[in-house]
Design a protein around this motif. Sequence first.
Motif, short mmCIF file in Angstrom:
data_model
loop_
_atom_site.label_atom_id
_atom_site.label_comp_id
_atom_site.label_asym_id
_atom_site.label_seq_id
_atom_site.Cartn_x
_atom_site.Cartn_y
_atom_site.Cartn_z
N ALA A 15 0.83 -1.21 0.00
CA ALA A 15 0.00 0.00 0.00
C ALA A 15 0.86 1.26 0.00
CB ALA A 15 -0.93 -0.01 1.21
N THR A 19 1.06 4.08 -2.95
CA THR A 19 0.72 5.48 -2.64
C THR A 19 1.89 6.42 -2.94
OG1 THR A 19 -0.71 4.69 -0.86
CG2 THR A 19 -0.12 7.02 -0.84
N PRO A 44 4.07 8.04 2.95
CA PRO A 44 3.65 6.64 3.06
C PRO A 44 4.80 5.68 3.29
CG PRO A 44 3.47 7.42 0.79
CD PRO A 44 3.74 8.62 1.63
#
Length: 301
Positions: A15, A19, A44
């Motif tokens: 993830a 991002t 992130p």
Amino acid sequence: MGSVLGNPRWLAGMAAGLTAAILSLWAMRGLPLGFAAFWLTPLPLFAAGLGFGSGAMATAAAIGALIHVALAGMLPAAVFLGAFAAPALLMVAFGYRQGRIDPGPPLAVLGIWPAILVILAGFALSGAPDGLEGAIRAAVVDGLARMGSSPAQVPVQPLVQVMAAALGFWAAVSLSVNGAAVQSALARSGLALAPTPRWSTVRLPGWYPVLPGIGAAVWLAFGGDGDVVLLSVLLLLLLPVFLQGIAAVHRRSIGRPGRQFMLGTFYVGLVILSVPAAIAVTAFGFYEQWGRRTSPPGGTT
């Protein structure tokens, strides 16, 4: 595949990598608010590293780089890795020690890593006309043209001399601000791997101040005002000492009446009297490293 999707570290890494790639490529494509997206790229990555460990962060960096290669090519991937992913990973890997965060090594990374990049760029462009200086000058002239200006209206040479160091400074600001913000948010939510250190008492490793001394000696012996590579390396190696000086100003202002006004005045003076103020703050950073006794560890700010 099920075991991968059931592993929170893998999920966090994937993830975060996706991002970070979206933020970076958004900026590189020139989309609206791209400037802000570019400097938020490390956020992130730090979320994965400070919440799930350096393994998750390495996964995020690798996935982000692969997305850059697939969608934009090798050069954007190199920018992503060199500017944000690699230094952020080094900061987390060297800063996390036995259940706590030591901010000294990550602060050192903010000077050493961009200095290494400048040296590598100098070698890579050594065969080009005017080397790294020529490449920076061409970029500055092109940027001025895009803004509707020209070299006749703006002093180009001073910009060329400090451009590499200025980029390193803003990258360091982005990395440090994003890292501190993520650590604070994770600590408040109970997801951080380690307690938040007292940033205002940060101290560089004892060996670090030797590096700017070596950089200054090499610049004086082999460089001079016209050597962009050696001057940039020296300025970048001084950057962590400058940041330590800023941290020391914050530490010494704790508990004083009108602290917010004092800090506001300090930053206004830093902007208006940029060069002499930066020299003074850097000298204060050296004093904090060599002249001040180490205080016992405290809590968070």
